[in-house]
Design an enzyme around this catalytic site. Structure first.
Site, PDB file in Angstrom:
ATOM      1  N   ARG A  90     -24.407 -11.396 -22.654  1.00 34.88           N
ATOM      2  CA  ARG A  90     -24.011 -10.876 -21.350  1.00 34.88           C
ATOM      3  C   ARG A  90     -25.089 -11.093 -20.308  1.00 34.88           C
ATOM      4  NH1 ARG A  90     -22.520  -6.499 -24.889  1.00 34.88           N
ATOM      5  NH2 ARG A  90     -20.272  -6.456 -25.232  1.00 34.88           N
ATOM      6  N   ASN A 122     -20.624  -8.577 -15.592  1.00 27.55           N
ATOM      7  CA  ASN A 122     -21.737  -8.396 -16.521  1.00 27.55           C
ATOM      8  C   ASN A 122     -23.083  -8.833 -15.949  1.00 27.55           C
ATOM      9  OD1 ASN A 122     -20.792  -7.200 -18.894  1.00 27.55           O
ATOM     10  ND2 ASN A 122     -19.795  -9.093 -19.524  1.00 27.55           N
ATOM     11  N   ARG A 153     -13.453  -1.274 -29.718  1.00 24.39           N
ATOM     12  CA  ARG A 153     -13.796  -2.161 -30.827  1.00 24.39           C
ATOM     13  C   ARG A 153     -14.230  -1.366 -32.055  1.00 24.39           C
ATOM     14  NH1 ARG A 153     -16.643  -6.469 -26.764  1.00 24.39           N
ATOM     15  NH2 ARG A 153     -14.825  -7.831 -26.529  1.00 24.39           N
ATOM     16  N   HIS A 177     -23.457  -1.329 -21.970  1.00 24.17           N
ATOM     17  CA  HIS A 177     -22.457  -2.283 -22.456  1.00 24.17           C
ATOM     18  C   HIS A 177     -23.221  -3.551 -22.809  1.00 24.17           C
ATOM     19  CE1 HIS A 177     -18.854  -4.532 -23.068  1.00 24.17           C
ATOM     20  NE2 HIS A 177     -19.037  -5.310 -22.010  1.00 24.17           N
TER      21      HIS A 177
END
Length: 336
Positions: A90, A122, A153, A177
């Site tokens: 990311r 991101n 997830r 994240h």
């Protein structure tokens, strides 16, 4: 009452979000904005061709920031998936996306927008911080999707081991994240019990499941070179909670005064953005991990804000000119 949403960045993710919004009738007016004019105009026409076969109608405008002035929500999907493919992380996008976000934030502010801003771009937590600082919007009006996707997830990974629906697993991934996020197992319940009890009974390896949640996007990226459906679902879930004033508890990236930065932690979300925070009973180890993750975000944000503002350039030009700089970022944060 008319519901109006803007999406800035109509690539793989932005287009998937727009598609979900249109087929579900989540909004009446949709403003699509992207630097690739031909692509966004083609998407708009494609969506309009679908209208006759849908149960609801959506009015679509293209590349007009003035349309954002009275929008209820803006979704930022600005980014460059091509850069992610260089290193499969990311943070590889940080140079391009941070520069683009700074330009976009100025345009959002100039439009007079005063609604809720949802950030996918991101690295998500840092871009959310940049948007809030540069638009001047209230902190509770700017949110990132954060670990809403990572939590999903985790739910998928746990559910697969137990052969149950992921919606039957509750609990959160917290923090960035990115690679410093973690599953807060003290919050996870399944089959009417804390996950630790079920893990002992069924022989589940929680470390493996935590890792699967962290690198879930990697498997998708390897297979098709981008991710879009799961993050689009997380985004529309958050968007609908705002539009319907649902007062839903969600682990999104929000400003945490105890860390003085944005980081994912469950809050109650409604029409006015972040309404109230929750108070999790985290273990000492989880509290340490959360603080470490927040510190990583804060440090990186400070570094990125010191980078000079570049002109708005094409993706390929920016990728080539900043490739060396990107490779020197030496981080291991997996893809969306």
């Amino acid at each position: 009452m008319t519901r109006k949403v803007g999406i800035i960045g109509v690539g793989h993710v932005g287009a998937a979000v727009a598609h979900q919004i249109i087929i579900t009738g989540a909004t009446d007016d949709l403003a699509l904005i992207d630097i690739d004019t031909k692509k966004v105009e083609a998407d708009a026409l494609d969506f309009e061709d679908a209208m006759a076969n849908l149960p609801s109608h959506t009015n679509i405008t293209v590349n007009d920031y003035a349309e954002l002035a009275d929008a209820d929500v803006i979704v930022s999907a600005v980014g460059n998936i091509g850069i992610q493919k260089i290193k499969l992380d990311r943070f590889a996008e940080v140079g391009f996306t941070s520069n683009a976000v700074k330009h976009v934030a100025a345009k959002i502010k100039a439009s007079g927008f005063n609604g809720i801003l949802i950030v996918i771009s991101n690295p998500c937590d840092i871009q959310t911080m940049i948007y809030q600082q540069l638009t001047g919007l209230p902190q509770n009006h700017v949110m990132g999707t954060g670990t809403l996707l990572d939590s999903a997830r985790m739910q998928r990974a746990v559910a697969a081991c137990l052969n149950i629906d992921p919606r039957s697993v509750t609990g959160y991934n917290l923090g960035e994240h990115g690679n410093s996020q973690f599953t807060a197992w003290s919050t996870v319940r399944v089959l009417g019990q804390p996950i630790q009890a079920v893990a002992e009974q069924r022989g589940l390896n929680l470390d493996d499941l935590d890792n699967e949640a962290r690198i879930g996007g990697y498997h998708v990226m390897i297979g098709k070179h981008y991710t879009n459906y799961a993050i689009a679902a997380a985004t529309t879930h958050l968007l609908n909670a705002v539009l319907s004033d649902a007062h839903t508890e969600m682990p999104v990236s929000n400003y945490r005064p105890e860390f003085d930065c944005y980081v994912s932690y469950p809050v109650i979300v409604g029409r006015n953005g972040v309404l109230t925070s929750t108070q999790l009973d985290l273990s000492a180890n989880e509290q340490t991990k959360l603080a470490q993750s927040a510190n990583f975000i804060k440090t990186r944000f400070t570094d990125i804000m010191q980078l000079p503002l570049e002109d708005e350039t094409t993706t390929d030009e920016y990728t080539q000119s900043h490739l060396t700089e990107l490779q020197q970022l030496d981080v291991a944060n997996f893809v969306e």
